[in-house]
Design a protein around this motif. Sequence first.
Motif, PDB file in Angstrom:
ATOM      1  N   LYS A 139       0.856  -1.191   0.000  1.00 34.13           N
ATOM      2  CA  LYS A 139       0.000   0.000   0.000  1.00 34.13           C
ATOM      3  C   LYS A 139       0.897   1.247   0.000  1.00 34.13           C
ATOM      4  O   LYS A 139       2.114   1.136   0.150  1.00 34.13           O
ATOM      5  N   GLU A 140       0.277   2.414  -0.128  1.00 37.86           N
ATOM      6  CA  GLU A 140       1.063   3.648  -0.098  1.00 37.86           C
ATOM      7  C   GLU A 140       1.124   4.183   1.325  1.00 37.86           C
ATOM      8  O   GLU A 140       0.113   4.222   2.034  1.00 37.86           O
ATOM      9  N   TYR A 141       2.323   4.579   1.755  1.00 36.64           N
ATOM     10  CA  TYR A 141       2.536   5.080   3.119  1.00 36.64           C
ATOM     11  C   TYR A 141       2.800   6.580   3.077  1.00 36.64           C
ATOM     12  O   TYR A 141       2.913   7.184   2.006  1.00 36.64           O
ATOM     13  N   LEU A 142       2.943   7.149   4.264  1.00 30.23           N
ATOM     14  CA  LEU A 142       3.321   8.562   4.369  1.00 30.23           C
ATOM     15  C   LEU A 142       4.818   8.644   4.642  1.00 30.23           C
ATOM     16  O   LEU A 142       5.354   7.868   5.436  1.00 30.23           O
ATOM     17  N   LEU A 143       5.499   9.569   3.961  1.00 30.06           N
ATOM     18  CA  LEU A 143       6.936   9.767   4.190  1.00 30.06           C
ATOM     19  C   LEU A 143       7.151  11.077   4.930  1.00 30.06           C
ATOM     20  O   LEU A 143       6.655  12.132   4.516  1.00 30.06           O
ATOM     21  N   TYR A 144       7.897  11.019   6.044  1.00 28.88           N
ATOM     22  CA  TYR A 144       8.256  12.235   6.779  1.00 28.88           C
ATOM     23  C   TYR A 144       9.760  12.473   6.613  1.00 28.88           C
ATOM     24  O   TYR A 144      10.576  11.575   6.808  1.00 28.88           O
ATOM     25  N   ILE A 145      10.109  13.719   6.273  1.00 28.38           N
ATOM     26  CA  ILE A 145      11.532  14.100   6.142  1.00 28.38           C
ATOM     27  C   ILE A 145      11.850  15.131   7.211  1.00 28.38           C
ATOM     28  O   ILE A 145      11.143  16.134   7.337  1.00 28.38           O
ATOM     29  N   PHE A 201       5.095   5.721  -1.489  1.00 25.52           N
ATOM     30  CA  PHE A 201       4.499   6.808  -0.702  1.00 25.52           C
ATOM     31  C   PHE A 201       3.570   7.643  -1.571  1.00 25.52           C
ATOM     32  O   PHE A 201       3.825   7.832  -2.761  1.00 25.52           O
ATOM     33  N   ASN A 202       2.521   8.192  -0.915  1.00 22.27           N
ATOM     34  CA  ASN A 202       1.645   9.112  -1.657  1.00 22.27           C
ATOM     35  C   ASN A 202       1.542  10.475  -0.969  1.00 22.27           C
ATOM     36  O   ASN A 202       0.905  11.387  -1.474  1.00 22.27           O
ATOM     37  N   TYR A 203       2.169  10.609   0.198  1.00 22.83           N
ATOM     38  CA  TYR A 203       1.986  11.813   1.010  1.00 22.83           C
ATOM     39  C   TYR A 203       3.342  12.155   1.612  1.00 22.83           C
ATOM     40  O   TYR A 203       4.001  11.297   2.188  1.00 22.83           O
ATOM     41  N   VAL A 212      11.881  12.959  -4.481  1.00 19.42           N
ATOM     42  CA  VAL A 212      10.764  12.172  -3.926  1.00 19.42           C
ATOM     43  C   VAL A 212       9.629  12.090  -4.947  1.00 19.42           C
ATOM     44  O   VAL A 212       9.039  11.035  -5.159  1.00 19.42           O
ATOM     45  N   LYS A 213       9.378  13.209  -5.629  1.00 17.98           N
ATOM     46  CA  LYS A 213       8.279  13.216  -6.613  1.00 17.98           C
ATOM     47  C   LYS A 213       8.608  12.340  -7.826  1.00 17.98           C
ATOM     48  O   LYS A 213       7.713  11.806  -8.465  1.00 17.98           O
ATOM     49  N   LYS A 214       9.912  12.239  -8.145  1.00 18.09           N
ATOM     50  CA  LYS A 214      10.314  11.384  -9.270  1.00 18.09           C
ATOM     51  C   LYS A 214      10.178   9.901  -8.890  1.00 18.09           C
ATOM     52  O   LYS A 214       9.773   9.075  -9.687  1.00 18.09           O
ATOM     53  N   LYS A 266       0.820  12.650  -3.838  1.00 15.93           N
ATOM     54  CA  LYS A 266      -0.415  13.413  -4.074  1.00 15.93           C
ATOM     55  C   LYS A 266      -0.423  14.727  -3.293  1.00 15.93           C
ATOM     56  O   LYS A 266      -1.149  15.659  -3.634  1.00 15.93           O
ATOM     57  N   HIS A 267       0.346  14.766  -2.203  1.00 11.33           N
ATOM     58  CA  HIS A 267       0.285  15.962  -1.359  1.00 11.33           C
ATOM     59  C   HIS A 267       1.618  16.173  -0.644  1.00 11.33           C
ATOM     60  O   HIS A 267       2.180  15.243  -0.083  1.00 11.33           O
ATOM     61  N   VAL A 268       2.113  17.423  -0.698  1.00  9.98           N
ATOM     62  CA  VAL A 268       3.362  17.756   0.008  1.00  9.98           C
ATOM     63  C   VAL A 268       3.095  18.881   0.994  1.00  9.98           C
ATOM     64  O   VAL A 268       2.540  19.932   0.644  1.00  9.98           O
ATOM     65  N   SER A 269       3.507  18.663   2.239  1.00 13.78           N
ATOM     66  CA  SER A 269       3.327  19.667   3.276  1.00 13.78           C
ATOM     67  C   SER A 269       4.689  19.993   3.868  1.00 13.78           C
ATOM     68  O   SER A 269       5.506  19.098   4.083  1.00 13.78           O
ATOM     69  N   CYS A 270       4.931  21.281   4.119  1.00 10.31           N
ATOM     70  CA  CYS A 270       6.268  21.684   4.558  1.00 10.31           C
ATOM     71  C   CYS A 270       6.163  22.804   5.595  1.00 10.31           C
ATOM     72  O   CYS A 270       5.226  23.603   5.553  1.00 10.31           O
ATOM     73  N   GLU A 271       7.148  22.854   6.521  1.00 14.18           N
ATOM     74  CA  GLU A 271       7.154  23.922   7.538  1.00 14.18           C
ATOM     75  C   GLU A 271       8.147  25.009   7.158  1.00 14.18           C
ATOM     76  O   GLU A 271       9.117  24.754   6.449  1.00 14.18           O
ATOM     77  N   SER A 272       7.920  26.205   7.701  1.00 19.26           N
ATOM     78  CA  SER A 272       8.919  27.267   7.524  1.00 19.26           C
ATOM     79  C   SER A 272       8.885  28.245   8.693  1.00 19.26           C
ATOM     80  O   SER A 272       7.865  28.359   9.369  1.00 19.26           O
TER      81      SER A 272
END
Length: 421
Positions: A41-47, A92-94, A116-118, A123-129
């Motif tokens: 299945k597709e998981y979530l990846l945290y960097i 991953f999809n998230y 990561v996108k390659k 489907k969705h990228v979230s980032c902090e700043s």
Amino acid sequence: MRENNVKIITNATSYFMHQYTKHYLHVKKPADRLPPPPEDKEYLLYIHVPFCTMFCPYCSFNKFNYTKEAATHYFKHLREEILHVKALGYRFNYLVIGGGTPLIDEEELIQTIELVKKLFDIKHVSCESDPNHIQPKTVLRLDGLVDRLSVGVQTFDDTLLKKLGRYEKFGSGEEVYRKIASMLGILPITSVDLIFNFPNQSKENLLYDIETLTKLSPEQSSFYPLMTSSMVKSSVTKTLGKFSLTNEYEFFNIIKESLKKSYPSRHGWSFSKEKEAIFDEYVIDNEEYVGVGSGSFSFINNTLYHNEFALDKYAECIAQRKSAVVKERTFEANSRMYYRLMVDLFNGKLSKKKFEIMFGIKIEDALKKELMALKFAKAIKENKESIVTTEFGDYLFLVLMKEFYMGMDRIRNEARKNLSL
Ligand SMILES: C[S@@+](CC[C@H](N)C(=O)[O-])C[C@H]1O[C@@H](n2cnc3c(N)ncnc32)[C@H](O)[C@@H]1O
Ligand code: SF4
């Protein structure tokens, strides 16, 4: 509910959760790898990007002093770790990128997101700043790469910002407001992070933050209660004064009430204008996820893994054995049931059917005593299909979640004991 009852129940819950996390939330068993994906299945990846140019007194996240050289090396190893996780078979999809300050090295970050996108169908990228890395020309480069950018503001109040050391580094409340206003609308979602219940924060200060947020009107906002784990307690007291829980319930209710109209969708401490918006509490919402980078956590197959924290050792791990995992801890069904109860009710609703499918037992049979106690405390209401929180329950589950996060800090504290920053 009467003020005194709120206090008694909240303190008892807090105490219980503190003891519980002290007992269960430690990760000590040595480990040297992540298992292959247990399911197709597709998981979530945290960097994790652990660099900052300043250290805020309340912040317990894993971070080191920024230097260009350290960050360049780090991002290179990060990309290698991502390739190893891909070779293990993960999809991953998230993608969630947190810190520290992910945008501290824009070029490296963009190169990493592109990789990561390659590699995956994201489907969705979230980032902090922080507020210093959100100039429109930077954010325009993120258009098409990042869907949601959350900006750490903490407060718009200058007196507090000065005490936090953020005024000098990121500008006055008004300057931060203008910086965000100039980039709003470039990305699909901008979210503003605020903190409430700072020591000596008055109701007027809080109302000013809420009013300024509403005027700025980003798509989302997270309003965190100040968390004071043992890692930050003394620096908070030194810079801001003695921490107290006296106003927390009242302040949370003020926030909920004031944001109800402009931000109708609430998810724990996060507020959104859109009903079905995606929030960004990856630990909370995803049963399983993979974390890469120094000090990252992964949760796979009922087991919590954590990566090496020290940057030099992290680099060695990646070079030598292709995985930076150093410790693991498997959780029994009982703790996972408690966790599900806490997480779902933090979001306001638990589906009985979903619980039964997940654990093979009805929640009324598995957690009978706990449900009774919560009903007795007037924290939940129940019907045939689901359990929902009352107004007091909303707060009680925020208290539980806060304790859980502070429990995670104990793991960080243990792992970072001998590190230099
Ligand atoms: C990991 S930080 C990154 C933010 C970014 N580096 C900055 O300073 O703007 C993400 C958010 O966590 C929240 N946070 C950090 N420490 C906290 C604490 N002790 N209590 C409540 N919220 C906290 C802050 O709102 C912060 O913006
Ligand atoms: S709040 Fe942001 S800038 Fe401050 S120490 Fe934490 S991660 Fe670094």
